[in-house]
Each structure stands twice: as structure tokens, then as C-alpha cells.
Write a protein that holds these residues in place. Sequence first.
Motif, mmCIF file in Angstrom:
data_model
loop_
_atom_site.group_PDB
_atom_site.id
_atom_site.type_symbol
_atom_site.label_atom_id
_atom_site.label_comp_id
_atom_site.label_asym_id
_atom_site.label_seq_id
_atom_site.Cartn_x
_atom_site.Cartn_y
_atom_site.Cartn_z
ATOM 1 N N ASP A 1 24.758 40.639 41.095
ATOM 2 C CA ASP A 1 25.556 41.340 42.105
ATOM 3 C C ASP A 1 26.999 41.593 41.668
ATOM 4 O O ASP A 1 27.685 42.440 42.235
ATOM 5 C CB ASP A 1 25.533 40.600 43.450
ATOM 6 N N GLU A 2 27.457 40.907 40.623
ATOM 7 C CA GLU A 2 28.835 41.075 40.155
ATOM 8 C C GLU A 2 28.957 42.061 38.990
ATOM 9 O O GLU A 2 30.063 42.407 38.587
ATOM 10 C CB GLU A 2 29.396 39.729 39.685
ATOM 11 N N VAL A 3 27.838 42.527 38.449
ATOM 12 C CA VAL A 3 27.887 43.218 37.162
ATOM 13 C C VAL A 3 28.613 44.564 37.227
ATOM 14 O O VAL A 3 29.365 44.912 36.306
ATOM 15 C CB VAL A 3 26.472 43.370 36.553
ATOM 16 N N PHE A 4 28.446 45.325 38.290
ATOM 17 C CA PHE A 4 29.120 46.623 38.366
ATOM 18 C C PHE A 4 30.632 46.430 38.441
ATOM 19 O O PHE A 4 31.389 47.107 37.730
ATOM 20 C CB PHE A 4 28.620 47.426 39.563
ATOM 21 N N ARG A 5 31.074 45.501 39.270
ATOM 22 C CA ARG A 5 32.510 45.244 39.387
ATOM 23 C C ARG A 5 33.087 44.776 38.045
ATOM 24 O O ARG A 5 34.175 45.201 37.649
ATOM 25 C CB ARG A 5 32.782 44.207 40.478
ATOM 26 N N LYS A 6 32.343 43.933 37.341
ATOM 27 C CA LYS A 6 32.838 43.455 36.054
ATOM 28 C C LYS A 6 32.913 44.589 35.036
ATOM 29 O O LYS A 6 33.836 44.635 34.212
ATOM 30 C CB LYS A 6 31.982 42.295 35.552
ATOM 31 N N CYS A 7 31.980 45.520 35.103
ATOM 32 C CA CYS A 7 32.068 46.706 34.245
ATOM 33 C C CYS A 7 33.340 47.494 34.534
ATOM 34 O O CYS A 7 34.014 47.967 33.607
ATOM 35 C CB CYS A 7 30.845 47.596 34.440
#
Length: 201
Positions: free
Chosen positions: A53-59
Motif C-alpha cells: 500500500d505504500e509503494v506508489f507514494r514511495k515511487c
Amino acid sequence: MIAIITGDIINSQKNDSELWLPKLKNLLGSWSATPENWEVYRGDEFQVKCCVDEVFRKCLVIKSLIRTFENLDVRLAIGIGNEVFLSEKITESNGSAYVNSGRLLNDIKAEGKTLAIKTENDKVNRDLNILFKWASIDFDNWTVATAEIIHRLLTNSELTQDELAKDFNITQSSVSQRVKRSNYDLIHETDLYFRKKITEL
């Protein structure tokens, strides 16, 4: 189920790595430990493991950091799946998340894209990759000033516009204009949509 980001820096040969590489490593190091959860290799490629769930924000955090350097950009391939072998080094671990991410990076290089995702669900892939194509039109054209504002807000959402104005030595109205131009509210909405969509996996 885990998320793997495989990325590479665009135009890295034209820029001094002593400027951007320490900042990238500091960012990744603030999230987790190397080399089990992230690693930079071949000078300008990297891999990061994180929660789905955090991967897009981290990108977006990575993208905005790299875009603060003139003429630099980054390709980001998100792979979501399992992890069947866990090594002490992320580049030696394996599973569908790793395979999806690594192969996808090769695909987007060939296609001229800078952001894409591959999961085990074709419908989720289709829906999110259409969204990413539209979003990338904006992301790929961030100016240094826009990227700086976005990066600071993504890494510290509690900052007020007055605090940002002091940090950047500009007026509060200039901060307001930059935030508006950056479509920050839309970025936040897109992240919320991503988190909801990914639950369909």
C-alpha cells in the motif's frame, strides 16, 4: 504479498553522481536497512522492497527527489507478488514480485515509459497502468522548483506553507502558487485511489 521497486536513473552519465547518489541512499536508508531491503548497483540502478500500500507514494518520493536535480529523471517499475527466497541481499532474493519488477523495467525502457506496475491481476495492471500513463505526463515534466515542493510535502505532510516559505526563502504566496501548479491535491487523491485499487489483488 510484497512490492518491489526496480529503478534506474535517466541521464546519470551526464550528472555528477556525488550530488544525487548520497541523497538517494539517505532516502532509502531512512525507510529500511541495506542490503536486505534496498540496494544501489551498477552505479545508477536500484531495488527497494516495501509494503504494497505504500509503494506508489514511495515511487513519488523517489521521483520528486531525483527531479530536484537538473536534467535527471528516473524509471520506476513496480512489481507486486510473492517472495519465495529471502537472501541477505535484496538483489539475490526471488519471487514473483522480483521477477515482475525486473522484467517490467526492461519493458518500460523499450517503450519509453517512466512508471508502470505489474501484478498477478491483469485487470488491476490495466487500470493502474492507464492511470500511470496520464499521471506521468505531469510527473515527467516537473520543474526543479515543483519537485522540491512535492518532495518536501511527501516527506513531511505536516509542514505549513509559512514553514515551506522559510525553508525555500520565498514568499508564502509563491509557495501557494507552486503547490497549486504541482497538483499536489491530485497526487494525494491518486495515492488514495491506488491504495484502494490494490486491495483488489
